[in-house]
Write a protein that holds these residues in place. Sequence first.
Motif, PDB file in Angstrom:
ATOM      1  N   LYS A  23      -1.343  11.469  12.599  1.00  0.00           N
ATOM      2  CA  LYS A  23      -1.975  11.527  13.917  1.00  0.00           C
ATOM      3  C   LYS A  23      -1.462  10.451  14.860  1.00  0.00           C
ATOM      4  O   LYS A  23      -1.694  10.512  16.069  1.00  0.00           O
ATOM      5  CB  LYS A  23      -3.494  11.421  13.780  1.00  0.00           C
ATOM      6  N   GLU A  24      -0.781   9.430  14.302  1.00  0.00           N
ATOM      7  CA  GLU A  24      -0.165   8.410  15.139  1.00  0.00           C
ATOM      8  C   GLU A  24       1.018   7.810  14.379  1.00  0.00           C
ATOM      9  O   GLU A  24       1.036   7.814  13.145  1.00  0.00           O
ATOM     10  CB  GLU A  24      -1.160   7.310  15.514  1.00  0.00           C
ATOM     11  N   PRO A  25       2.043   7.344  15.080  1.00  0.00           N
ATOM     12  CA  PRO A  25       3.238   6.816  14.418  1.00  0.00           C
ATOM     13  C   PRO A  25       2.891   5.716  13.408  1.00  0.00           C
ATOM     14  O   PRO A  25       2.009   4.883  13.659  1.00  0.00           O
ATOM     15  CB  PRO A  25       4.074   6.271  15.580  1.00  0.00           C
ATOM     16  N   ALA A  26       3.595   5.730  12.293  1.00  0.00           N
ATOM     17  CA  ALA A  26       3.336   4.724  11.259  1.00  0.00           C
ATOM     18  C   ALA A  26       4.478   4.704  10.261  1.00  0.00           C
ATOM     19  O   ALA A  26       5.295   5.631  10.210  1.00  0.00           O
ATOM     20  CB  ALA A  26       2.015   5.037  10.552  1.00  0.00           C
ATOM     21  N   LYS A  27       4.553   3.655   9.466  1.00  0.00           N
ATOM     22  CA  LYS A  27       5.482   3.587   8.351  1.00  0.00           C
ATOM     23  C   LYS A  27       4.840   4.306   7.165  1.00  0.00           C
ATOM     24  O   LYS A  27       3.623   4.257   6.980  1.00  0.00           O
ATOM     25  CB  LYS A  27       5.798   2.136   7.977  1.00  0.00           C
ATOM     26  N   LEU A  28       5.664   4.951   6.345  1.00  0.00           N
ATOM     27  CA  LEU A  28       5.156   5.833   5.303  1.00  0.00           C
ATOM     28  C   LEU A  28       4.226   5.124   4.316  1.00  0.00           C
ATOM     29  O   LEU A  28       3.125   5.626   4.013  1.00  0.00           O
ATOM     30  CB  LEU A  28       6.325   6.471   4.549  1.00  0.00           C
ATOM     31  N   LEU A  29       4.636   3.986   3.768  1.00  0.00           N
ATOM     32  CA  LEU A  29       3.792   3.297   2.774  1.00  0.00           C
ATOM     33  C   LEU A  29       2.469   2.864   3.373  1.00  0.00           C
ATOM     34  O   LEU A  29       1.412   3.021   2.754  1.00  0.00           O
ATOM     35  CB  LEU A  29       4.548   2.087   2.207  1.00  0.00           C
ATOM     36  N   VAL A  30       2.504   2.339   4.594  1.00  0.00           N
ATOM     37  CA  VAL A  30       1.268   1.912   5.273  1.00  0.00           C
ATOM     38  C   VAL A  30       0.364   3.112   5.508  1.00  0.00           C
ATOM     39  O   VAL A  30      -0.857   3.055   5.284  1.00  0.00           O
ATOM     40  CB  VAL A  30       1.607   1.215   6.608  1.00  0.00           C
ATOM     41  N   PHE A  31       0.949   4.224   5.944  1.00  0.00           N
ATOM     42  CA  PHE A  31       0.189   5.448   6.192  1.00  0.00           C
ATOM     43  C   PHE A  31      -0.513   5.916   4.922  1.00  0.00           C
ATOM     44  O   PHE A  31      -1.707   6.250   4.927  1.00  0.00           O
ATOM     45  CB  PHE A  31       1.127   6.529   6.714  1.00  0.00           C
ATOM     46  N   LEU A  32       0.219   5.944   3.817  1.00  0.00           N
ATOM     47  CA  LEU A  32      -0.363   6.420   2.554  1.00  0.00           C
ATOM     48  C   LEU A  32      -1.473   5.490   2.069  1.00  0.00           C
ATOM     49  O   LEU A  32      -2.500   5.946   1.556  1.00  0.00           O
ATOM     50  CB  LEU A  32       0.731   6.542   1.497  1.00  0.00           C
ATOM     51  N   ALA A  33      -1.264   4.190   2.231  1.00  0.00           N
ATOM     52  CA  ALA A  33      -2.283   3.233   1.797  1.00  0.00           C
ATOM     53  C   ALA A  33      -3.582   3.418   2.586  1.00  0.00           C
ATOM     54  O   ALA A  33      -4.685   3.289   2.032  1.00  0.00           O
ATOM     55  CB  ALA A  33      -1.758   1.806   1.954  1.00  0.00           C
ATOM     56  N   GLU A  34      -3.446   3.756   3.878  1.00  0.00           N
ATOM     57  CA  GLU A  34      -4.633   3.962   4.718  1.00  0.00           C
ATOM     58  C   GLU A  34      -5.321   5.287   4.416  1.00  0.00           C
ATOM     59  O   GLU A  34      -6.547   5.378   4.387  1.00  0.00           O
ATOM     60  CB  GLU A  34      -4.237   3.902   6.194  1.00  0.00           C
ATOM     61  N   ARG A  35      -4.522   6.329   4.167  1.00  0.00           N
ATOM     62  CA  ARG A  35      -5.092   7.664   3.959  1.00  0.00           C
ATOM     63  C   ARG A  35      -5.496   7.945   2.514  1.00  0.00           C
ATOM     64  O   ARG A  35      -6.184   8.925   2.232  1.00  0.00           O
ATOM     65  CB  ARG A  35      -4.078   8.716   4.422  1.00  0.00           C
ATOM     66  N   LEU A  36      -5.065   7.081   1.602  1.00  0.00           N
ATOM     67  CA  LEU A  36      -5.434   7.237   0.189  1.00  0.00           C
ATOM     68  C   LEU A  36      -6.095   5.944  -0.277  1.00  0.00           C
ATOM     69  O   LEU A  36      -5.569   5.201  -1.121  1.00  0.00           O
ATOM     70  CB  LEU A  36      -4.187   7.536  -0.658  1.00  0.00           C
ATOM     71  N   PRO A  37      -7.277   5.640   0.254  1.00  0.00           N
ATOM     72  CA  PRO A  37      -7.917   4.343  -0.029  1.00  0.00           C
ATOM     73  C   PRO A  37      -8.271   4.126  -1.498  1.00  0.00           C
ATOM     74  O   PRO A  37      -8.402   2.996  -1.954  1.00  0.00           O
ATOM     75  CB  PRO A  37      -9.187   4.391   0.842  1.00  0.00           C
ATOM     76  N   GLY A  38      -8.421   5.196  -2.257  1.00  0.00           N
ATOM     77  CA  GLY A  38      -8.761   5.044  -3.672  1.00  0.00           C
ATOM     78  C   GLY A  38      -7.564   4.792  -4.565  1.00  0.00           C
ATOM     79  O   GLY A  38      -7.715   4.605  -5.780  1.00  0.00           O
ATOM     80  N   TRP A  39      -6.379   4.790  -3.978  1.00  0.00           N
ATOM     81  CA  TRP A  39      -5.154   4.626  -4.769  1.00  0.00           C
ATOM     82  C   TRP A  39      -4.685   3.168  -4.745  1.00  0.00           C
ATOM     83  O   TRP A  39      -4.673   2.528  -3.692  1.00  0.00           O
ATOM     84  CB  TRP A  39      -4.038   5.495  -4.207  1.00  0.00           C
TER      85      TRP A  39
END
Length: 286
Positions: free
Chosen positions: A8-24
């Motif tokens: 939904k907004e520009p981001a770096k891949l690892l940062v994006f995944l860390a934010e969208r997968l908080p349980g990981w």
Amino acid sequence: MSEKLQVKEPAKLLVFLAERLPGWARSKIKQRLQGGCVSVNGTVITQHDYALNVGDVVEVGAAAKTTNSTPSQLEILYSDRDIIAINKPAGLLSVGTTKETQQHALAILRNQLSRRSQAVKLWPVNRIDRDTSGVLLFATSREMREAVMAKWDKAEKTYLAIVEGCPSPAEGTIDQPLRADDEEYRMHVGAHPDAKPAITHFTTERTNGSRTLLRVQIDTGRQHQIRAHLSWLGYPIVGDQRYGTAGVRMGLHSLSLKIINPKNGKELSFGTPAPADFFVLMNQRR
């Protein structure tokens, strides 16, 4: 199961995944990236800092299944009183080292052929890297190993390699010396007082534009020769973490080996086709 996430907004891949997968755990996310389990708009991406744009679809697949058990039997391609050729699977060491405690092909084959009343002794003639599959040769005596190696310059060593990109020209020869770096455990390409001659020939078998299947023959047999040479040329082998980018497996297979039988001077030929998981690499994209 896989996770599909829309950017939904520009981001770096690892940062994006860390934010969208908080349980990981962050380490788990990195493992999925390095293992080729993350794709952006259908293309496999392994770069942590890959730039995402609004509207991109990121899919995180399940980790590739691995087996902790080491095979108890190896496929024997050829066997006589002096020489044994096997088909080594990717992920298995050829022989053990002082630093490695894992099982290896030499020990498995020795155990496979030994009987309670008689233990079999074997000597490795050649070695292929842990993540390379294909033909591996052993001798049943030290004398035979030395006799085969004495004519090793006449051996024909053919590999299949899947590389990133599309080499141009489609075939050629890499004549660049190699120097071992024991600290980094890698080979450096280019002239140096400690470098040794190395010659690699390659021919394109087929390409899809982003990845190419090469048939490779080596006149010499330096450690990591094909991997280092192709990376130097600008076309690293798929899945080669040391000289390129990590992946689910390395795209290198020892297709065939021809040697001169030192006892009678006749040619001996061993070969095995690449496994299915090797060719799957052609359909993946970075």
